[in-house]
Write a protein that holds these residues in place. Structure first.
Motif, PDB file in Angstrom:
ATOM      1  N   SER A 173      -8.557   0.757   1.713  1.00 56.14           N
ATOM      2  CA  SER A 173      -7.536   1.774   1.932  1.00 56.14           C
ATOM      3  C   SER A 173      -8.060   3.206   1.879  1.00 56.14           C
ATOM      4  CB  SER A 173      -6.394   1.628   0.917  1.00 56.14           C
ATOM      5  OG  SER A 173      -5.422   2.622   1.168  1.00 56.14           O
TER       6      SER A 173
ATOM      7  N   GLU B 225       0.809  -1.215   0.000  1.00 52.33           N
ATOM      8  CA  GLU B 225       0.000   0.000   0.000  1.00 52.33           C
ATOM      9  C   GLU B 225       0.847   1.273   0.000  1.00 52.33           C
ATOM     10  OE1 GLU B 225      -3.808   1.652   2.557  1.00 52.33           O
ATOM     11  OE2 GLU B 225      -2.303   0.428   3.580  1.00 52.33           O
TER      12      GLU B 225
ATOM     13  N   TYR C 199      -7.082  -3.245  -2.257  1.00 52.55           N
ATOM     14  CA  TYR C 199      -7.012  -1.993  -1.487  1.00 52.55           C
ATOM     15  C   TYR C 199      -8.171  -1.050  -1.805  1.00 52.55           C
ATOM     16  CZ  TYR C 199      -2.244  -3.145   0.025  1.00 52.55           C
ATOM     17  OH  TYR C 199      -1.144  -3.737   0.583  1.00 52.55           O
TER      18      TYR C 199
END
Length: 142
Positions: free
Chosen positions: A79, A51, A75
């Motif tokens: 995220s 990430e 993600y």
């Protein structure tokens, strides 16, 4: 014009990873096809399973890329930091997903990046990347 393609986790396994969902072509092979098809523009490609590395690369594109095609993989659903980065960099981002994330598991319907993206292409296979390039080209000539 420079367009940067950024792929997230597990997309380095395209061609062997769940071919019934993601197809049997590697992204590296497909990227070479894109480069041959779009010779008038500069295309870059970056992939990471990490990430923070994706965020660093997005930020490194400030002042370098005219557009970004982002497939954040898993993600996308987890995220906040990647979503915030897309909002912060000031570069138009088209989000691409090879599979239709809205026709899959419930958790994949959560998208923390889309609200900060210019647009979203989902479920059209690798073709989604060329469609995103076509969008950036059409905007450049608008």
């Amino acid at each position: 014009m420079h367009i940067e393609i950024i792929n997230g986790p597990n997309l380095n396994l395209l061609g062997t990873r769940e071919p019934s969902i993601y197809g049997n072509q590697s992204f590296e092979t497909y990227f070479k096809e894109l480069q041959a098809l779009y010779t008038p523009i500069s295309l870059g490609y970056y992939q990471s399973n990490v990430e923070g590395e994706l965020i660093n690369h997005l930020q490194a594109m400030i002042g370098k890329a005219d557009g970004i095609i982002l497939n954040a993989g898993g993600y996308t659903h987890t995220s906040v930091a990647l979503g915030d980065c897309v909002a912060a960099i000031g570069i138009p981002v088209i989000e691409v997903h090879i599979s239709n994330i809205y026709a899959r598991e419930e958790f994949r319907k959560i998208n923390l990046i889309a609200k900060n993206s210019k647009g979203l292409i989902s479920g059209l296979g690798l073709k989604g990347y060329s469609l995103a390039i076509e969008y950036f080209l059409s905007e450049a000539h608008a």
